[in-house]
Design a protein around this motif. Structure first.
Motif, mmCIF file in Angstrom:
data_model
loop_
_atom_site.group_PDB
_atom_site.id
_atom_site.type_symbol
_atom_site.label_atom_id
_atom_site.label_comp_id
_atom_site.label_asym_id
_atom_site.label_seq_id
_atom_site.Cartn_x
_atom_site.Cartn_y
_atom_site.Cartn_z
ATOM 1 N N SER A 139 0.849 -1.196 0.000
ATOM 2 C CA SER A 139 0.000 0.000 0.000
ATOM 3 C C SER A 139 0.882 1.242 0.000
ATOM 4 N N ASP A 140 0.350 2.340 -0.562
ATOM 5 C CA ASP A 140 1.047 3.622 -0.476
ATOM 6 C C ASP A 140 0.730 4.353 0.829
ATOM 7 N N ASN A 154 -4.483 4.941 -6.771
ATOM 8 C CA ASN A 154 -3.374 4.155 -6.207
ATOM 9 C C ASN A 154 -3.879 3.157 -5.168
ATOM 10 N N ASP A 156 -4.554 -0.280 -3.073
ATOM 11 C CA ASP A 156 -3.670 -1.328 -2.577
ATOM 12 C C ASP A 156 -3.683 -2.514 -3.544
ATOM 13 N N LEU A 174 7.354 -3.344 -3.818
ATOM 14 C CA LEU A 174 6.170 -2.493 -3.762
ATOM 15 C C LEU A 174 4.902 -3.254 -4.129
ATOM 16 N N LYS A 175 3.778 -2.626 -3.891
ATOM 17 C CA LYS A 175 2.467 -3.216 -4.185
ATOM 18 C C LYS A 175 2.402 -3.671 -5.645
ATOM 19 N N SER A 192 8.453 -3.546 -8.709
ATOM 20 C CA SER A 192 7.011 -3.340 -8.809
ATOM 21 C C SER A 192 6.533 -4.067 -10.057
#
Length: 216
Positions: A139-140, A154, A156, A174-175, A192
Motif C-alpha cells: 500500500s502507499d 493508487n 492497494d 512495492l504493491k 514493482s
C-alpha cells in the motif's frame, strides 16, 4: 551457541504471545519463541500455524552481526491475519505490521532490520530469505485522487512471492509485485509489477542472469 540462544528468550513475552493467540495449552507447548528484544505494538488479529511444533517460529533473535543489538527491537503489530507454514526466523530489528492477510511459507527468514507492512495481501512462499534493511509494502498508505472525478488511482495491490526467493539488502518490494520462484533480487533494487522469468537474478525489474540457483 545453544546456551546463548536460550539466554535471549523472554519467558514472559513468549508466554504472553502464545496464550493470546493459541490459548492456555500453548504455555507448555510454545509454538512461538520471543526474544527479550521483542516489542508488542499490538497483539491483535489472528495467527495461524499450519504445522505446529514447539519453537518453530522465532521472533526477534540475533542473526547477522552488523547491528547494535543492545538497542534494536523486533516490533509486532497485528490487526489482521498472519499465517505461518511451519518454520520461520524473523530477526532482531525487523518489523511486522499487518492489517490484511500476511502468509509466510516454511523456512521463512528475515536476517535483521527489514519491514513487512501489509494492508491487503502479502504472500511469500517456502524457503525465502529477506536480507537486512528491506521493505515490503502493499500500500502507499496515502490516497492519490484523479482530479477530474475524485477516484483513487493508487489502490492497494497484493504482493506475491514464489518459493526460494532471496531479496538482497536495501531492496524495496512495492504493491503489485509478483516474483516467480528461485529468483534473486539484487541489493538496492526497487521491484514493482510482475517479473517474467523464474530462476533469474533481477536488478530492479530487469533480469540480468537466467538459469541460476542459490542457497544459504
Amino acid at each position: 551457541m545453544v546456551f546463548s540462544r536460550l539466554s535471549e528468550i523472554s519467558i514472559i513475552k513468549t508466554v504472553r504471545f502464545n496464550i493470546h493467540y493459541f490459548g492456555l495449552s500453548a504455555v507448555f507447548k510454545p509454538y512461538v519463541l520471543c526474544s527479550k528484544n521483542v516489542k508488542f505494538v499490538k497483539l491483535g488479529g489472528i495467527v495461524n500455524i499450519n504445522s505446529k511444533k514447539i519453537g518453530g517460529i522465532r521472533l526477534g533473535f540475533k542473526s547477522v552481526p552488523l547491528f547494535d543489538f543492545k538497542y534494536q527491537r523486533f516490533c509486532w503489530q497485528n490487526d489482521g491475519t498472519i499465517c505461518f507454514e511451519e518454520n520461520a526466523n524473523i530477526g532482531q530489528g525487523a518489523v511486522i505490521s499487518n492489517s490484511g492477510k500476511l502468509t509466510l511459507g516454511n523456512n521463512f527468514n528475515i536476517s535483521a532490520n527489514s519491514k513487512i507492512v501489509c494492508r491487503k495481501n502479502i504472500t511469500i512462499g517456502d524457503d525465502c530469505l529477506i536480507s537486512w534493511d528491506c521493505l515490503l509494502m502493499d500500500s502507499d498508505w496515502h490516497v492519490v485522487y484523479n482530479s477530474s472525478n475524485g477516484e483513487s488511482v493508487n489502490n492497494d495491490r497484493a504482493i506475491l512471492m514464489g518459493n526460494h526467493i532471496w531479496i538482497g539488502c536495501n531492496s524495496v518490494i512495492l504493491k503489485g509485485a509478483e516474483i516467480p520462484e528461485n529468483c534473486v533480487i539484487a541489493a538496492g533494487s526497487v521491484v514493482s509489477g510482475r517479473l517474467p522469468k523464474p530462476d533469474s537474478v533481477y536488478v530492479r525489474n530487469n533480469p540480468i542472469k537466467n538459469g541460476i540457483n542459490w542457497k544459504y
